[in-house]
Design a protein around this motif. Structure first.
Motif, PDB file in Angstrom:
ATOM      1  N   UNK A 126       0.846  -1.249   0.094  1.00  0.00           N
ATOM      2  CA  UNK A 126      -0.026   0.291   0.151  1.00  0.00           C
ATOM      3  C   UNK A 126       0.638   1.286   0.103  1.00  0.00           C
ATOM      4  N   UNK A 127       1.857   1.456   0.809  1.00  0.00           N
ATOM      5  CA  UNK A 127       2.752   2.673   0.764  1.00  0.00           C
ATOM      6  C   UNK A 127       3.527   2.788  -0.554  1.00  0.00           C
ATOM      7  N   UNK A 128       3.603   1.805  -1.439  1.00  0.00           N
ATOM      8  CA  UNK A 128       4.240   1.915  -2.627  1.00  0.00           C
ATOM      9  C   UNK A 128       3.276   2.710  -3.951  1.00  0.00           C
ATOM     10  N   UNK A 129       1.940   2.981  -3.435  1.00  0.00           N
ATOM     11  CA  UNK A 129       1.143   3.611  -4.247  1.00  0.00           C
ATOM     12  C   UNK A 129       1.381   5.182  -4.229  1.00  0.00           C
ATOM     13  N   UNK A 130       2.034   5.574  -2.918  1.00  0.00           N
ATOM     14  CA  UNK A 130       2.263   7.172  -2.651  1.00  0.00           C
ATOM     15  C   UNK A 130       3.214   7.756  -3.915  1.00  0.00           C
ATOM     16  N   UNK A 131       4.363   7.037  -4.159  1.00  0.00           N
ATOM     17  CA  UNK A 131       5.234   7.711  -5.184  1.00  0.00           C
ATOM     18  C   UNK A 131       4.331   7.666  -6.719  1.00  0.00           C
ATOM     19  N   UNK A 132       3.620   6.864  -6.935  1.00  0.00           N
ATOM     20  CA  UNK A 132       3.020   6.800  -8.250  1.00  0.00           C
ATOM     21  C   UNK A 132       1.809   7.868  -8.139  1.00  0.00           C
ATOM     22  N   UNK A 133       1.171   7.940  -7.249  1.00  0.00           N
ATOM     23  CA  UNK A 133       0.193   9.218  -7.226  1.00  0.00           C
ATOM     24  C   UNK A 133       0.760  10.405  -7.247  1.00  0.00           C
ATOM     25  N   UNK A 134       1.922  10.453  -6.618  1.00  0.00           N
ATOM     26  CA  UNK A 134       2.907  11.923  -6.612  1.00  0.00           C
ATOM     27  C   UNK A 134       3.176  12.195  -7.987  1.00  0.00           C
ATOM     28  N   UNK A 151      -3.169  20.531  -6.136  1.00  0.00           N
ATOM     29  CA  UNK A 151      -2.101  19.486  -6.153  1.00  0.00           C
ATOM     30  C   UNK A 151      -1.563  19.107  -4.833  1.00  0.00           C
ATOM     31  N   UNK A 152      -1.372  20.097  -3.920  1.00  0.00           N
ATOM     32  CA  UNK A 152      -1.060  19.869  -2.565  1.00  0.00           C
ATOM     33  C   UNK A 152      -2.145  19.294  -1.880  1.00  0.00           C
ATOM     34  N   UNK A 153      -3.351  19.781  -2.171  1.00  0.00           N
ATOM     35  CA  UNK A 153      -4.495  19.318  -1.310  1.00  0.00           C
ATOM     36  C   UNK A 153      -4.789  17.807  -1.754  1.00  0.00           C
ATOM     37  N   UNK A 154      -4.694  17.513  -2.794  1.00  0.00           N
ATOM     38  CA  UNK A 154      -4.539  16.089  -3.482  1.00  0.00           C
ATOM     39  C   UNK A 154      -3.751  15.230  -2.589  1.00  0.00           C
ATOM     40  N   UNK A 155      -2.377  15.855  -2.483  1.00  0.00           N
ATOM     41  CA  UNK A 155      -1.250  15.185  -2.091  1.00  0.00           C
ATOM     42  C   UNK A 155      -1.589  14.620  -0.466  1.00  0.00           C
ATOM     43  N   UNK A 156      -2.170  15.722   0.145  1.00  0.00           N
ATOM     44  CA  UNK A 156      -2.469  15.700   1.583  1.00  0.00           C
ATOM     45  C   UNK A 156      -3.504  14.875   1.746  1.00  0.00           C
ATOM     46  N   UNK A 157      -4.693  14.776   1.074  1.00  0.00           N
ATOM     47  CA  UNK A 157      -5.716  13.851   1.510  1.00  0.00           C
ATOM     48  C   UNK A 157      -5.297  12.375   0.802  1.00  0.00           C
ATOM     49  N   UNK A 158      -4.554  12.108  -0.089  1.00  0.00           N
ATOM     50  CA  UNK A 158      -4.033  10.750  -0.552  1.00  0.00           C
ATOM     51  C   UNK A 158      -3.153  10.466   0.477  1.00  0.00           C
ATOM     52  N   UNK A 159      -2.249  11.257   0.910  1.00  0.00           N
ATOM     53  CA  UNK A 159      -1.388  10.863   2.151  1.00  0.00           C
ATOM     54  C   UNK A 159      -1.958  10.107   3.248  1.00  0.00           C
ATOM     55  N   UNK A 160      -2.989  11.000   3.709  1.00  0.00           N
ATOM     56  CA  UNK A 160      -3.987  10.781   4.801  1.00  0.00           C
ATOM     57  C   UNK A 160      -4.561   9.466   4.598  1.00  0.00           C
ATOM     58  N   UNK A 161      -5.276   9.153   3.321  1.00  0.00           N
ATOM     59  CA  UNK A 161      -5.751   8.237   3.064  1.00  0.00           C
ATOM     60  C   UNK A 161      -5.183   6.753   3.286  1.00  0.00           C
ATOM     61  N   UNK A 162      -3.576   6.806   2.542  1.00  0.00           N
ATOM     62  CA  UNK A 162      -2.865   5.763   2.739  1.00  0.00           C
ATOM     63  C   UNK A 162      -2.555   5.575   4.030  1.00  0.00           C
ATOM     64  N   UNK A 163      -2.280   6.196   4.879  1.00  0.00           N
ATOM     65  CA  UNK A 163      -1.921   6.173   6.418  1.00  0.00           C
ATOM     66  C   UNK A 163      -3.022   5.604   6.991  1.00  0.00           C
ATOM     67  N   UNK A 164      -4.455   6.005   6.814  1.00  0.00           N
ATOM     68  CA  UNK A 164      -5.373   5.186   7.313  1.00  0.00           C
ATOM     69  C   UNK A 164      -5.762   3.840   6.900  1.00  0.00           C
ATOM     70  N   UNK A 165      -5.443   3.590   5.504  1.00  0.00           N
ATOM     71  CA  UNK A 165      -5.402   2.103   4.922  1.00  0.00           C
ATOM     72  C   UNK A 165      -4.540   1.590   5.607  1.00  0.00           C
ATOM     73  N   UNK A 166      -3.102   1.960   5.867  1.00  0.00           N
ATOM     74  CA  UNK A 166      -2.078   1.156   6.512  1.00  0.00           C
ATOM     75  C   UNK A 166      -2.433   0.704   7.785  1.00  0.00           C
ATOM     76  N   UNK A 167      -3.179   1.632   8.682  1.00  0.00           N
ATOM     77  CA  UNK A 167      -3.562   1.186  10.011  1.00  0.00           C
ATOM     78  C   UNK A 167      -4.624   0.160  10.148  1.00  0.00           C
ATOM     79  N   UNK A 168      -5.440   0.308   9.101  1.00  0.00           N
ATOM     80  CA  UNK A 168      -6.677  -0.500   9.110  1.00  0.00           C
ATOM     81  C   UNK A 168      -6.037  -1.892   8.622  1.00  0.00           C
TER      82      UNK A 168
END
Length: 134
Positions: free
Chosen positions: A33-41, A55-72
């Motif tokens: 799941x964390x490997x998706x972050x560089x692709x989205x960036x 772009x900054x808002x999209x990065x923030x939201x995407x980063x937060x979503x990835x962090x939540x997905x990782x915890x879940x």
């Protein structure tokens, strides 16, 4: 030593093996799941139609979503491991939790569905039900 000698029913493996496979899938998800972050960036950086604030808002939201997905994913992994241990020890809550996990995995077509079917067959076997009645 055979399973019969240990007092374990034959179809207990029909429950424990799918749980082990589900744990392997969860570990892979935690790793990938964390490997998706560089692709989205990279995708967001190459889009010239978006303003820099967007772009900054999209990065923030995407980063937060990835962090939540990782915890879940980690929570599900720990829960699956605890369920596996409870089933092996013959605890009734472990069999119930395994049934819940298998029912939820029916939606993960095709592999999750196949694992869920085998797991449910094993979990509802009368010998497994008796074994998991502690």
């Amino acid at each position: 030593m055979s399973q019969a000698a240990l007092g374990r029913p034959e179809k207990l493996n029909w429950v424990t093996v799918p749980l082990i496979v589900l744990m392997v899938f969860q570990v892979l998800a935690v790793i990938l799941v964390p490997l998706v972050w560089p692709l989205i960036t990279a995708i967001l950086s190459g889009d010239t139609t978006l303003a820099s604030q967007d772009v900054q808002l999209a990065r923030t939201v995407t980063g937060s979503a990835i962090a939540v997905a990782e915890v879940v994913q980690l929570i599900i992994l720990v829960f699956t491991f605890l369920t596996y241990r409870a089933v092996v020890q013959g605890r009734s809550w472990g069999r119930i939790a395994a049934v819940v996990l298998f029912v939820l995995n029916i939606l993960n077509f095709p592999f999750g569905t196949l694992l869920a079917v085998f797991g449910l067959i094993g979990a509802f076997d009368p010998d497994v039900q008796r074994y998991c009645s502690r």
